[in-house]
Design an enzyme around this catalytic site. Structure first.
Site, PDB file in Angstrom:
ATOM      1  N   PHE A 278       0.880  -1.170   0.000  1.00  0.00           N
ATOM      2  CA  PHE A 278       0.000   0.000   0.000  1.00  0.00           C
ATOM      3  C   PHE A 278       0.921   1.225   0.000  1.00  0.00           C
ATOM      4  CE2 PHE A 278      -4.207  -1.860   1.254  1.00  0.00           C
ATOM      5  CZ  PHE A 278      -3.797  -3.175   1.434  1.00  0.00           C
ATOM      6  N   ASP A 279       1.224   1.730  -1.171  1.00  0.00           N
ATOM      7  CA  ASP A 279       2.278   2.743  -1.268  1.00  0.00           C
ATOM      8  C   ASP A 279       1.899   4.090  -0.648  1.00  0.00           C
ATOM      9  OD1 ASP A 279       3.872   0.899  -2.484  1.00  0.00           O
ATOM     10  OD2 ASP A 279       3.649   1.683  -4.508  1.00  0.00           O
ATOM     11  N   GLY A 281      -0.479   4.513   2.173  1.00  0.00           N
ATOM     12  CA  GLY A 281      -0.609   4.396   3.625  1.00  0.00           C
ATOM     13  C   GLY A 281       0.595   3.743   4.297  1.00  0.00           C
ATOM     14  N   GLY A 286       3.716  10.552  -0.705  1.00  0.00           N
ATOM     15  CA  GLY A 286       4.188  11.935  -0.862  1.00  0.00           C
ATOM     16  C   GLY A 286       5.638  12.108  -0.413  1.00  0.00           C
ATOM     17  N   GLN A 287       6.051  11.324   0.564  1.00  0.00           N
ATOM     18  CA  GLN A 287       7.442  11.401   1.059  1.00  0.00           C
ATOM     19  C   GLN A 287       8.442  10.912   0.017  1.00  0.00           C
ATOM     20  OE1 GLN A 287       8.657  12.512   3.898  1.00  0.00           O
ATOM     21  NE2 GLN A 287       7.382  11.979   5.647  1.00  0.00           N
ATOM     22  N   GLY A 361      10.587   2.121  -3.868  1.00  0.00           N
ATOM     23  CA  GLY A 361      11.336   0.881  -4.096  1.00  0.00           C
ATOM     24  C   GLY A 361      11.676   0.736  -5.573  1.00  0.00           C
ATOM     25  N   TYR A 363       9.601   0.570  -8.123  1.00  0.00           N
ATOM     26  CA  TYR A 363       8.682   1.225  -9.058  1.00  0.00           C
ATOM     27  C   TYR A 363       8.757   2.738  -8.992  1.00  0.00           C
ATOM     28  CZ  TYR A 363       5.956  -2.355 -11.406  1.00  0.00           C
ATOM     29  OH  TYR A 363       5.558  -3.355 -12.247  1.00  0.00           O
ATOM     30  N   ASP A 364       8.410   3.361 -10.121  1.00  0.00           N
ATOM     31  CA  ASP A 364       8.235   4.807 -10.202  1.00  0.00           C
ATOM     32  C   ASP A 364       6.825   5.055 -10.740  1.00  0.00           C
ATOM     33  OD1 ASP A 364      11.129   3.975 -10.906  1.00  0.00           O
ATOM     34  OD2 ASP A 364      11.356   6.015 -10.186  1.00  0.00           O
ATOM     35  N   HIS A 413      -1.830  -2.987 -10.130  1.00  0.00           N
ATOM     36  CA  HIS A 413      -1.610  -1.648  -9.563  1.00  0.00           C
ATOM     37  C   HIS A 413      -3.001  -1.043  -9.432  1.00  0.00           C
ATOM     38  CE1 HIS A 413       2.769  -1.536 -10.645  1.00  0.00           C
ATOM     39  NE2 HIS A 413       2.362  -2.334 -11.599  1.00  0.00           N
ATOM     40  N   HIS A 572      -1.036  -6.249 -14.191  1.00  0.00           N
ATOM     41  CA  HIS A 572       0.254  -6.239 -14.876  1.00  0.00           C
ATOM     42  C   HIS A 572       0.786  -7.663 -15.020  1.00  0.00           C
ATOM     43  CE1 HIS A 572       4.486  -4.232 -15.215  1.00  0.00           C
ATOM     44  NE2 HIS A 572       4.137  -4.899 -16.293  1.00  0.00           N
TER      45      HIS A 572
END
Ligand code: CU
Length: 633
Positions: A278-279, A281, A286-287, A361, A363-364, A413, A572
């Site tokens: 959960f990118d 939470g 944002g960080q 990590g 992924y972008d 995703h 994906h």
């Protein structure tokens, strides 16, 4: 300082989150210039020595703590993964004898070349999880310090790390799988080959400058006005999006943000079944924001906004060029050549782009809001970067071989945006619109008829809906107190892409924790406390928080102050072409005005802007001249 004065920050206390507290919408809408503003912050504090955590809301204006709520990690979940825990897990794992022996058995002895990934553990009711602050650690190998480790997964083994006890509490050494050898370095000319020389430069210039203006955080472009904000968790937030229509400034959305996302993986092996990130939470999206570079990330006349975030010890961290604002030509807006008159008119579409990029990590992700001249709003996510890799088991039904012996497990995703809608004001309602074919009958003897059904979503439980592209399903958000000149309720229509929702079993831990991703649409009554579709603390949360809790209240939503939540994304199945770095994939949604305006709102867009489209340049002749009939007829 405020927290120290209240004795709440000790030497081992870290800010797992520190950001502005979103004020109640009703206070903001009632605000008159000159009134005092109470600026408040929300902090999630974690004592890394004991694991004790609390959520504190404080007023900077008043210098007071407003509330302190202790966190019970077993029930409430854990604070987000800290940036510094990347280093912590590396030290802990590499100090573990069993793990070192397991590496030695695989012939890996230079541990400086092993990269340990701090991965969120999820919640599977394991004895190693309960009440502990845990990260799962998969490791990757480098051939040398500049080699990208994702090409060489050390698979078949995972370490479970207790961050408070600072030790490995379980090591699952399931099987020996060879570490893939081939390198995949997109920055190494020995791998990529020399750059091609056939591309000529494209310059994007606006000789008179951009058409937008920026006053502090307020952006005005054509008829659009909105405010730009940046949150350590959600990243870019757009506030108070409105459209000037003649003399009226008409609100459309009060607040729009990416409120959560999840990347669940399909590999059921004992080493990897728990992978679901959960990118927003868990990792505070944002960080992870990038500083953008002009000429690379953004072309043309760019205005950048900087972001200021907090470090774990509460100090400011400046991110220059975090948000990119620019306008783009977007092809033809409208065009008509009239076959009976000599009229031939074309106008060009333009859009205003507000975007940011994060790296989480491997992924972008790029996140792009688009505002168009015709009132359309679009949100687009661009996943790119490197796929998460595994050792490839020949014939695996859960992964693609992307390089010799290198697997990329299947995954999704899935994103959830929170749209605090305000079409011409707060009372809004949602209808589900489907295309409906009509069978041959007395009123339809030739069977050509079809129509559209509109179903009002009256309560929150009615409004948990799935997209259906076979009937062109859309959701229309209207204002029951506002009509256009044709007496139709003014509205915007949410057009979903309708790709698959969460594919994990409905009884799985993932489905409990990522319930937001089991429906495409949710509608709730506005409540300032209901911000996060999977709950406040996601890391190791047992599930059921967020949208399932909100809609269990089953509040009426017909003509109320409502929030629309839309989940969307991609499945994906990685391709060899996604290796070693994947070309941008796209997913998103569109909000389109439907009867919001009285007619096409872009009739005043000028035809000529630096170019001359003269009648002589048109290829079409009037009808009489263009159609030459044989003379003997
Ligand atoms: Cu992917």
């Amino acid at each position: 300082m405020l927290f120290e004065r209240h004795g709440r920050v000790g030497t081992t206390t870290r800010f797992a989150f520190l950001g502005l507290e979103e004020p109640d919408k009703r206070t903001v809408l009632d605000f008159s210039p000159g009134e005092p503003i109470d600026r408040r912050v929300r902090a999630v504090l974690l004592d890394t020595a004991t694991g004790a955590a609390q959520i504190v809301v404080a007023s900077i204006t008043r210098g007071e703590i407003d509330s302190t709520v202790p966190v019970d990690p077993a029930v409430d979940g854990q604070p987000a993964v800290l940036l510094e825990e990347l280093e912590t897990v590396d030290e802990i794992v590499k100090a573990d004898d069993l793990w070192r022996n397991a590496m030695a058995r695989r012939g890996i002895t230079d541990l400086d070349l092993v990269r340990c990934c701090p991965l969120s553990a999820g919640n599977f009711g394991l004895s190693t999880e309960h009440g502990r602050r845990v990260l799962h650690v998969l490791s990757f190998l480098q051939h040398r310090p500049e080699d990208h480790c994702w090409a060489h997964p050390i698979d078949g083994i995972v370490a479970y790390v207790d961050l408070v006890e600072r030790r490995v509490i379980d090591l699952i050494d399931d099987e020996y799988l060879p570490v893939p050898e081939e390198e995949g370095n997109e920055d190494d000319v020995a791998y990529t080959g020399p750059p091609r020389t056939s591309l000529k430069p494209i310059e994007i210039t606006q000789p008179e400058g951009a058409s937008f203006s920026v006053d502090d955080d307020v952006v005005t472009w054509q008829n659009w006005t909105f405010r730009v904000g940046f949150d350590p968790r959600e990243g870019l937030v757009l506030h108070q999006i409105s459209f000037r229509d003649g003399d009226r400034v008409r609100p459309v959305i009060y607040r729009a943000s990416l409120a959560e996302m999840v990347v669940p993986y399909a590999d059921p092996s004992p080493v990897r079944f728990w992978q679901s990130y959960f990118d927003v939470g868990e990792y505070l999206l944002g960080q992870q924001v990038n500083s953008l570079q002009h000429g690379c990330d953004c072309l043309g006349e760019i205005h950048y906004f900087d972001a200021v975030l907090a470090t774990g010890d509460g100090n400011p961290r400046d991110i220059p060029n975090a948000i990119c604002l620019h306008e783009e030509d977007f092809g033809v807006l409208w065009k008509h050549t009239d076959i009976f008159t000599e009229s031939a008119e074309t106008r060009r579409q333009r859009r205003l782009v507000i975007s940011f990029f994060v790296t989480v990590g491997n992924y972008d992700y790029g996140f792009y809001w688009y505002l168009y001249l015709d009132g359309t709003i679009q949100f687009e996510v661009k996943p790119t970067g490197t796929v998460f890799t595994s050792a490839y088991r020949p014939g695996s039904p859960y992964a693609t071989e992307v390089a010799p012996g290198l697997g990329a497990p299947y995954h999704q995703h899935l994103f959830c945006v929170r749209l605090d809608m305000m079409i011409d004001g707060t009372p809004n309602a949602v209808d589900e619109l489907d295309a409906v074919p009509i069978p041959i009958g007395a009123d339809n003897p030739h069977g050509n008829a079809f129509t559209r059904s509109a179903t009002r979503l009256a309560t929150e439980s009615d409004a948990a809906r799935i997209a259906n592209s076979s009937v062109g399903r859309t959701w229309r958000i209207s204002n029951p107190d506002s009509t256009n000149r044709l007496d139709q309720y003014v509205a915007y229509e949410l057009r979903p892409e309708g790709r698959p929702i969460l594919l994990a079993d409905p009884n799985s831990s993932t489905a409990r924790r990522a319930a937001f991703a089991t429906k495409h649409l949710w509608v709730t009554r506005y409540d300032p406390a209901e911000r996060f579709p999977a709950g406040e603390l996601i890391n190791q949360h047992p599930g059921g928080a967020g949208l399932p809790e909100f809609v269990a209240k089953n509040r009426p939503i017909d003509g109320e102050d409502i929030v629309v939540w839309h989940s969307f994304g991609t499945v994906h199945f990685p391709r060899p072409e996604d290796w070693p770095v994947m070309p941008v994939e796209y997913c998103g949604f569109t909000l389109r005005p439907v009867g919001f305006f009285d007619r096409n709102p872009t009739l005043d867009v000028p035809a000529h802007l630096g170019h001359h489209c003269t009648p002589e340049s048109r290829s079409t002749e009037p009808l009489e001249a263009a159609v030459s009939l044989p003379s003997d007829q």
